[in-house]
Design an enzyme around this catalytic site. Structure first.
Site, mmCIF file in Angstrom:
data_model
loop_
_atom_site.group_PDB
_atom_site.id
_atom_site.type_symbol
_atom_site.label_atom_id
_atom_site.label_comp_id
_atom_site.label_asym_id
_atom_site.label_seq_id
_atom_site.Cartn_x
_atom_site.Cartn_y
_atom_site.Cartn_z
ATOM 1 N N ASP A 309 0.759 -1.081 0.067
ATOM 2 C CA ASP A 309 -0.044 -0.011 0.029
ATOM 3 C C ASP A 309 0.877 1.284 -0.171
ATOM 4 O OD1 ASP A 309 -2.099 1.573 0.151
ATOM 5 O OD2 ASP A 309 -2.895 0.585 2.106
ATOM 6 N N LYS A 387 -1.207 -7.488 -5.340
ATOM 7 C CA LYS A 387 -1.985 -7.782 -4.322
ATOM 8 C C LYS A 387 -3.143 -6.887 -4.163
ATOM 9 C CE LYS A 387 -1.468 -7.440 0.843
ATOM 10 N NZ LYS A 387 -0.377 -7.113 1.798
ATOM 11 N N ASP A 389 -6.621 -5.789 -2.436
ATOM 12 C CA ASP A 389 -6.854 -5.911 -0.859
ATOM 13 C C ASP A 389 -8.284 -5.271 -0.667
ATOM 14 O OD1 ASP A 389 -6.979 -5.680 2.044
ATOM 15 O OD2 ASP A 389 -4.953 -4.748 2.025
ATOM 16 N N ARG A 448 -5.147 -14.763 0.854
ATOM 17 C CA ARG A 448 -4.551 -14.606 2.473
ATOM 18 C C ARG A 448 -5.660 -15.512 3.286
ATOM 19 N NH1 ARG A 448 -2.040 -9.867 4.289
ATOM 20 N NH2 ARG A 448 -3.753 -10.114 6.016
ATOM 21 N N ASP A 452 -4.155 -9.720 9.299
ATOM 22 C CA ASP A 452 -2.618 -9.664 9.351
ATOM 23 C C ASP A 452 -1.713 -10.263 10.336
ATOM 24 O OD1 ASP A 452 -3.404 -7.703 7.531
ATOM 25 O OD2 ASP A 452 -2.306 -5.885 8.104
HETATM 26 C C1 GAL Z 1 -4.225 -4.774 5.122
HETATM 27 C C2 GAL Z 1 -3.509 -5.982 4.587
HETATM 28 C C3 GAL Z 1 -1.826 -5.834 4.946
HETATM 29 C C4 GAL Z 1 -1.410 -4.360 4.135
HETATM 30 C C5 GAL Z 1 -2.319 -3.295 4.596
HETATM 31 C C6 GAL Z 1 -1.960 -2.053 3.754
HETATM 32 O O1 GAL Z 1 -5.620 -5.061 4.804
HETATM 33 O O2 GAL Z 1 -3.847 -7.158 5.112
HETATM 34 O O3 GAL Z 1 -1.008 -6.933 4.437
HETATM 35 O O4 GAL Z 1 -1.448 -4.715 2.701
HETATM 36 O O5 GAL Z 1 -3.766 -3.580 4.442
HETATM 37 O O6 GAL Z 1 -2.757 -0.941 4.225
#
Ligand code: GAL
Length: 638
Positions: A309, A387, A389, A448, A452
């Site tokens: 991100d 990725k 999300d 996933r 996290d």
């Molecule tokens: C979460 C994700 C993390 C990371 C984060 C970035 O949702 O599970 O691995 O990517 O966002 O903001």
């Protein structure tokens, strides 16, 4: 003043000691810091409708060791999930006395009224207080020990720091002669750009040769990088890699399977998230690519260099996209194409991140209503991995049931397949609606399986991910999140944090990721890899198990609170096993060949030490220290 007074009082014989007056530095917990007379978020302690003036606010997974003198009488406490998380969160409280489980609550959910616990302590010398997650993950597991006290006729309880272990490097140093570490199988789509760095350890310069190289792909013989275009004709091409240096020669073959399936073995690489969070920059990405080569990670098989991100524009910026709807980057990422080119020049692959929602998790611009142009842009820039999300998609999702979860991934999966590039899709939606059951069918290469990974506590994530054996296969992998080892949380000139798992725990972490055929992504500071961490990440035999061509995730032979046994069948008929003690005390674990499904005579090899151990007995008993494991490769004797 007050603390001196309390400390003096503490040395008096006998009394009732509130937990919150003891030294809390010995507590380890999965998130935040332990709080005195407050919840972990710093609010007055409240469980259900009951408020408490005193107590300890903690968070799963929590462990605290206390030394007693055998003269304590009882431990009492109200326990539960703090009201600050509403009905979210679920935990289990445990009390161990002299290494034995003395009390375990049922799973306590957010919103429930507190439970009163009363544990007699007569004769107890070691007390261990534990909070586990309730079987999901540790998100929102704000756990309170309210009005918790130890009553004693003897000395004040003493808080004991977690045991410190020596960090022993088990992985032997690479030999000077070449050792090829490529996977034995590799998928690519017909007619697309081809890029592959041949992983090879040994003294450089190494000169590379490839037999059976299809037309359209050329070899950089000094670097061992293959570049060009994948053949348009589908089928399997047998490549033979030959690496020669002053000390010797190595050969290893690789089947190049030209077809629709990518990620025939779990993808390996590095991701910026746990290293740099929202401080990530183009410069950090380039440094990570350099370090992947100079540290030896690339020689062991690491290939993807992925920005997470925070590379794009953000909520509140004047312009989020240009006049054609193309996503704009922020000032820390002046030129995404140049960055991807830089990574590619090392023979490595480049990855990036976005969300199907209007905003990413960190509040940056997502792909919502711009999915097609974003997929095209990422391909034009040259990215090889996305990725995707979920995040703010929650607020714009319209459908119900499984289609609600599938929709954005079907869309992006299809868009990526349309690009003239091989782009892996990493679905990040934390396991919602059992994504492992359908992630592969919507175009996901990895998904996933949990929220996290909490830094320094991979255990609950592993406990869940290891049960999903049947869903992993070539091209489709369960993703239990990154290997957060070494130094992480750096960026912006910060010094970062050193992972605090003990050495045995770190070996268990990597052992489990290898056996679970997990995507093998390091997420820590690439420029500060110490020898111990490098040893953890670059053991070629550990990686060989993870990358095995059969593509099976280990099956769970046993999963108890103090013993996990996993067995992963390998392509050549060998079986890799992990025997792991996830508990807090030494554990004596006995297993038999029969329960591993082995018939006849077998020998074992210590995977970490890369050393043969000799014949495997019908019955093996191991005493494993807390959190430690063994990792063996078993082979049928001729
Ligand atoms: C979460 C994700 C993390 C990371 C984060 C970035 O949702 O599970 O691995 O990517 O966002 O903001």
């Amino acid at each position: 003043m007050l603390s001196t007074w309390l400390a003096c009082l503490g040395t008096l014989q006998g009394g009732v000691h509130p937990l919150s007056t003891l030294d809390l530095r010995a507590i380890t917990q999965g998130w935040g810091q332990p709080q005195v007379n407050k919840s972990v978020d710093g609010r007055p302690i409240k469980i259900g409708t009951k408020s408490f003036a005193t107590g300890l606010g903690s968070h799963a997974s929590m462990v605290w060791r206390l030394k007693l003198d055998g003269k304590a009488v009882r431990f009492t406490s109200w326990v539960g999930v703090d009201a600050e998380v509403g009905t979210r969160g679920s935990v289990v409280f445990q009390v161990f006395c002299n290494g034995k489980l003395a009390l375990e609550t049922r799973t306590l959910e957010g919103g429930e009224e507190p439970l009163f616990i009363d544990v007699p302590l007569k004769g107890v010398k070691e007390l261990l207080l534990v909070v586990k997650d309730g079987g999901d993950d540790i998100n929102y597991d704000h756990a309170d020990w309210a009005e918790a006290t130890i009553e004693t006729t003897g000395a004040t309880p003493v808080s004991v720091m977690p045991p410190v272990e020596k960090a022993e490097i088990l992985t032997p140093k690479p030999k000077p002669s070449p050792r090829l570490n490529n996977p034995t199988i590799y998928g690519a789509r017909p007619g697309n750009p081809f890029l592959f760095r041949i992983p090879c350890q040994g003294l450089r310069p190494i000169s590379f040769k490839v037999e059976g190289l299809p037309e359209g792909i050329t070899l950089d013989a000094n670097e061992g990088i293959l570049r060009g275009t994948t053949p348009t004709k589908r089928g399997t091409y047998s490549l033979n890699f030959i690496a020669t240096n002053a000390k010797g020669k190595a050969r290893k073959s690789m089947k190049l399977v030209v077809g629709d399936t990518l990620a025939l073995t779990p993808p390996m690489g590095w991701n910026s998230w746990n290293a740099h969070y929202d401080k990530v920059t183009d410069a950090y990405m380039r440094k990570a690519a350099d370090a992947m080569v100079s540290s030896g990670l690339a020689d062991a098989g690491f290939a993807y260099v992925n920005v997470d991100d925070c590379w794009m524009t953000k909520k509140g910026d004047a312009r989020l996209r240009d006049e054609n709807g193309r996503i704009l980057t922020n000032s820390r990422f002046p030129d995404m194409k140049a960055m991807a080119d830089y990574i590619h020049r090392h023979g490595l692959k480049a990855g990036l991140y976005t969300s199907p929602g209007p905003w990413t998790c960190a509040g940056y611009t997502g792909a919502w209503q711009h999915e097609a142009i974003d997929a095209q842009t990422f391909a034009e820039w040259g990215f090889d991995f996305l990725k995707y999300d979920w995040c703010s998609y929650e607020g714009v999702a319209t459908l119900e049931g499984r289609p609600r979860f599938e929709k954005p991934y079907i869309q992006m999966g299809d868009l990526l397949k349309k690009q003239k590039r091989d782009i892996l899709l990493n679905m990040c939606q934390y396991g919602m609606d059992k994504v492992w059951e359908w992630g592969g069918s919507v175009g996901g290469h990895t998904w996933r399986t949990t929220g996290d990974i909490p830094p320094n506590n991979f255990w609950p994530v592993a406990a869940h991910n290891m049960t999903l054996t049947e869903f992993a296969k070539p091209g489709q992998w369960n993703d239990p999140d990154y290997l957060v080892l070494g130094w992480y949380a750096v960026g912006d000139g910060g010094t970062g944090v050193r992972a605090t798992h003990g050495p045995s725990e770190q070996y268990s972490y990597v052992t489990l990721w290898s056996l679970m055929a997990a995507p093998f992504f390091y997420s820590g500071d690439m420029t500060r890899l110490d020898d111990f961490t490098k040893g953890l990440l670059t053991n070629p035999e550990v990686i060989e198990v993870n990358q095995d061509e059969l593509g099976k995730q280990a099956r769970v032979v046993r999963q108890l609170s103090d013993a996990w046994i996993l067995a992963k069948p390998l392509a050549n008929g060998d079986v890799a096993i992990g025997v792991v003690n996830p508990g807090e005390f030494d554990s004596k674990i006995t297993f038999t060949k029969a329960e591993l499904g082995l018939k006849g005579d077998w020998t074992s090899r210590d995977v970490w030490r890369m050393k043969d151990r000799g014949p495997l007995a019908d019955k093996t008993t191991l005493t494993l220290r807390r959190k430690s494991s063994v990792f063996w490769r078993l082979r049928k004797s001729n």
